[in-house]
Design a protein around this motif. Structure first.
Motif, short mmCIF file in Angstrom:
data_model
loop_
_atom_site.label_atom_id
_atom_site.label_comp_id
_atom_site.label_asym_id
_atom_site.label_seq_id
_atom_site.Cartn_x
_atom_site.Cartn_y
_atom_site.Cartn_z
N LEU A 178 0.83 -1.21 0.00
CA LEU A 178 0.00 0.00 0.00
C LEU A 178 0.86 1.26 0.00
CD1 LEU A 178 -2.72 -0.92 2.66
CD2 LEU A 178 -2.54 -1.62 0.28
N ARG A 179 2.09 1.11 0.52
CA ARG A 179 3.00 2.26 0.54
C ARG A 179 4.41 1.72 0.35
NH1 ARG A 179 3.10 6.03 5.83
NH2 ARG A 179 4.19 4.26 6.76
N PRO A 180 5.14 2.17 -0.69
CA PRO A 180 6.51 1.69 -0.87
C PRO A 180 7.43 2.34 0.16
CG PRO A 180 5.96 3.29 -2.57
CD PRO A 180 4.74 3.16 -1.71
N GLY A 181 8.51 1.64 0.50
CA GLY A 181 9.45 2.19 1.48
C GLY A 181 10.79 1.49 1.33
N CYS A 182 11.58 1.52 2.39
CA CYS A 182 12.95 0.99 2.29
C CYS A 182 12.99 -0.53 2.14
CB CYS A 182 13.78 1.42 3.50
SG CYS A 182 14.01 3.20 3.52
N LEU B 11 14.69 1.56 -4.19
CA LEU B 11 14.27 2.58 -3.25
C LEU B 11 13.72 3.80 -3.98
CD1 LEU B 11 14.11 3.46 -0.35
CD2 LEU B 11 16.54 4.01 -0.40
N GLY B 12 14.11 3.95 -5.24
CA GLY B 12 13.62 5.06 -6.06
C GLY B 12 12.10 5.08 -6.17
N GLN B 13 11.47 3.90 -6.11
CA GLN B 13 10.00 3.84 -6.16
C GLN B 13 9.40 4.60 -4.97
OE1 GLN B 13 8.29 2.57 -8.54
NE2 GLN B 13 9.11 0.62 -9.26
N ALA B 14 10.01 4.37 -3.80
CA ALA B 14 9.49 5.03 -2.60
C ALA B 14 9.77 6.53 -2.66
CB ALA B 14 10.13 4.42 -1.35
N GLU C 223 23.33 8.34 -7.56
CA GLU C 223 23.26 6.88 -7.39
C GLU C 223 22.99 6.48 -5.94
OE1 GLU C 223 23.23 4.69 -9.87
OE2 GLU C 223 23.33 6.49 -11.14
N ASP C 224 23.16 7.42 -5.02
CA ASP C 224 23.05 7.08 -3.60
C ASP C 224 21.61 7.30 -3.11
OD1 ASP C 224 23.29 6.73 -0.90
OD2 ASP C 224 24.92 8.17 -0.63
N GLU C 225 20.77 6.30 -3.40
CA GLU C 225 19.34 6.43 -3.05
C GLU C 225 19.13 6.57 -1.55
OE1 GLU C 225 17.45 3.07 -4.97
OE2 GLU C 225 17.00 4.31 -6.71
N ASP C 226 19.99 5.94 -0.75
CA ASP C 226 19.84 6.04 0.71
C ASP C 226 19.94 7.49 1.15
OD1 ASP C 226 19.68 3.33 0.78
OD2 ASP C 226 21.74 3.01 1.47
N SER C 227 20.90 8.21 0.56
CA SER C 227 21.09 9.59 0.97
C SER C 227 19.95 10.48 0.46
CB SER C 227 22.48 10.04 0.49
OG SER C 227 22.45 11.35 0.01
N ILE C 228 19.46 10.19 -0.74
CA ILE C 228 18.33 10.96 -1.28
C ILE C 228 17.10 10.77 -0.39
CG2 ILE C 228 16.75 11.19 -3.26
CD1 ILE C 228 19.21 10.43 -5.03
N TYR D 80 8.29 28.84 -5.24
CA TYR D 80 8.31 27.75 -6.22
C TYR D 80 9.50 26.84 -5.93
CZ TYR D 80 4.84 30.21 -8.94
OH TYR D 80 3.68 30.81 -9.33
N ILE D 81 9.29 25.54 -6.08
CA ILE D 81 10.38 24.58 -5.92
C ILE D 81 10.41 23.71 -7.17
CG2 ILE D 81 11.31 22.69 -4.51
CD1 ILE D 81 9.43 23.80 -2.23
N PHE D 82 11.59 23.55 -7.74
CA PHE D 82 11.74 22.68 -8.91
C PHE D 82 12.64 21.52 -8.52
CE2 PHE D 82 11.33 27.07 -10.73
CZ PHE D 82 10.01 26.91 -11.11
N SER D 83 12.21 20.32 -8.87
CA SER D 83 13.01 19.15 -8.50
C SER D 83 13.36 18.33 -9.71
CB SER D 83 12.23 18.28 -7.51
OG SER D 83 12.99 17.12 -7.19
N GLU D 84 14.57 17.80 -9.71
CA GLU D 84 14.92 16.77 -10.69
C GLU D 84 14.10 15.54 -10.32
OE1 GLU D 84 19.17 16.23 -10.47
OE2 GLU D 84 19.54 18.36 -10.83
N SER D 85 13.99 14.61 -11.27
CA SER D 85 13.28 13.38 -11.00
C SER D 85 14.32 12.30 -10.68
CB SER D 85 12.48 13.07 -12.25
OG SER D 85 12.11 11.75 -12.28
N PHE D 86 13.93 11.25 -10.00
CA PHE D 86 14.90 10.22 -9.62
C PHE D 86 14.51 8.87 -10.22
CE2 PHE D 86 15.05 13.64 -6.62
CZ PHE D 86 16.42 13.92 -6.62
#
Ligand code: AMP
Ligand code: MG
Length: 351
Positions: free
Chosen positions: A196-200, A332-335, A298-303, A321-327
């Motif tokens: 129901l919710r993705p996570g680590c 872990l990127g799914q979460a 590449e460091d998903e843990d840190s993101i 306004y906030i602009f974000s790159e996508s990952f």
């Protein structure tokens, strides 16, 4: 209400403070404490009045159920019934840790804790302070994220202090949450397990233990659409949202940077405040706005660990306004993308 604020010393809370926390919880009060995922706002999960206090302090909608935290895996059977083998297997592999399981509840769990549902969400956290507090306070502690509903979840005590001082009895400062994203939730209350919710704890990790699992369609769907009803009631609410308008830019990274630079220039020239969520590799390539790196791409843990703190930092400077790159949507990127998309209200621009 006066809020007691205490500090752990290198991950250890002194006996006096542990006892104070336990006494507050046993008498129906509210204590915020660190866990490895995010800070939790604890109350006695088996006390109807205590769990109602959580909803009030957070401003949480009453149909959004709470996760019951335990400190001993055997306690799962005290609050859940018809527990399938798969749940015992997952508990053995992933507890203590960032996995929440949904099971059919026993009568001992009040409906105020489960948001009126006949199921209960259960997790056994890894954090030593959390486990000590839970076991000294009766063993069943409801602990949603310790933020005001709708805001990014708290990953540092400062976030809890900003949101809940004066509204709860005690805040325990245990430093930064190591993981930074809420637990993975897997529903085992019916035949087919569903995330129901993705996570680590990723889908692949769960499938390694119990075979096929599916994602609930609300995990990546635009839940604001009327036709997608999430199985986790909490997933339908606006979440993790910073005050500013957050947009995610997706596509080839050079194009993303060019688009964000163009927008950031325009908006800065209008006199508005811009925040940019970047990575170590790209942070030097932006020329406007307040740039924050979440770490190497590449460091998903840190993101994951830094995401909510960055959203809150942008609130502190009142970014319009906030602009974000996508990952990448790897494990872990799914979460990470699930949280970022919700925070952005699904505003995505293809660059
Ligand atoms: P939080 O405690 O703030 O991390 O939020 C808890 C999440 O767990 C929310 O999204 C809830 O909707 C979900 N949840 C808790 N209990 C249940 C349940 N019995 N069935 C489905 N989802 C649940
Ligand atoms: Mg929450």
């Amino acid at each position: 209400m006066k809020t007691i604020i205490v500090q752990a010393d290198r991950g250890v809370l002194c006996e006096d403070d542990l006892n104070t926390a336990a006494n507050i919880l046993r008498s129906g009060g509210l204590v915020a404490f660190p866990t490895e995922t995010v800070y939790g706002l604890g109350a006695d999960a088996l006390n109807h009045e205590a769990s109602k206090r959580i909803y009030k302090a957070k401003g949480r909608p009453s149909d959004n159920p709470l996760i019951v935290h335990i400190a001993d895996p055997k306690h799962m059977e005290r609050i859940a019934r018809d527990i399938p083998d798969k749940a015992f297997k997952l508990a053995e592999v992933f507890w203590p840790g960032p996995l929440t399981m949904i099971l059919n509840k026993k009568d001992i769990v009040p409906f105020s804790t489960t948001g009126g549902l006949s199921t209960v969400a259960i997790r056994l956290p890894a954090s030593g302070i959390a486990k000590d507090i839970i076991s000294r306070s009766g063993g069943f502690i409801a602990a949603p994220s310790a933020n005001v509903s709708g805001k990014p979840s708290p990953t540092r005590a400062e976030h809890v202090i900003a949101d809940l001082t004066g509204k709860i009895d005690m805040i325990i400062d245990g430093g930064k949450s190591t993981l930074g994203l809420e637990s993975t939730i897997v529903d085992l209350s019916s035949e087919e397990p569903i995330i129901l919710r993705p996570g680590c704890i990723t889908k692949a990790m769960i499938e390694n233990v119990i075979g096929n699992v599916k994602y609930d369609k609300a995990v990546f769907g635009k839940i604001l659409d009327e036709d997608i009803k999430p199985k986790a009631p909490g997933m339908k609410y606006r979440h993790y949202a910073p005050e500013g308008c957050l947009t995610i830019y997706e596509g080839n990274i050079e194009n993303v940077i060019a688009e964000i630079n163009k927008k950031a220039k325009e908006i800065t020239e209008e006199g508005k405040t811009v925040g940019i969520i970047a990575t170590e590799e790209t942070k030097g390539l932006y020329s406007y706005g307040n740039i924050k790196s979440l770490g190497p791409r590449e460091d998903e843990d840190s993101i994951a660990a830094g995401l909510y703190a960055v959203l809150r930092d942008f609130d502190d400077i009142h970014a319009d306004y906030i602009f974000s790159e996508s990952f990448a949507r790897g494990d872990l990127g799914q979460a990470i993308m699930n949280r970022l998309l919700k925070a952005a209200g699904y505003r995505v621009v293809k660059a």
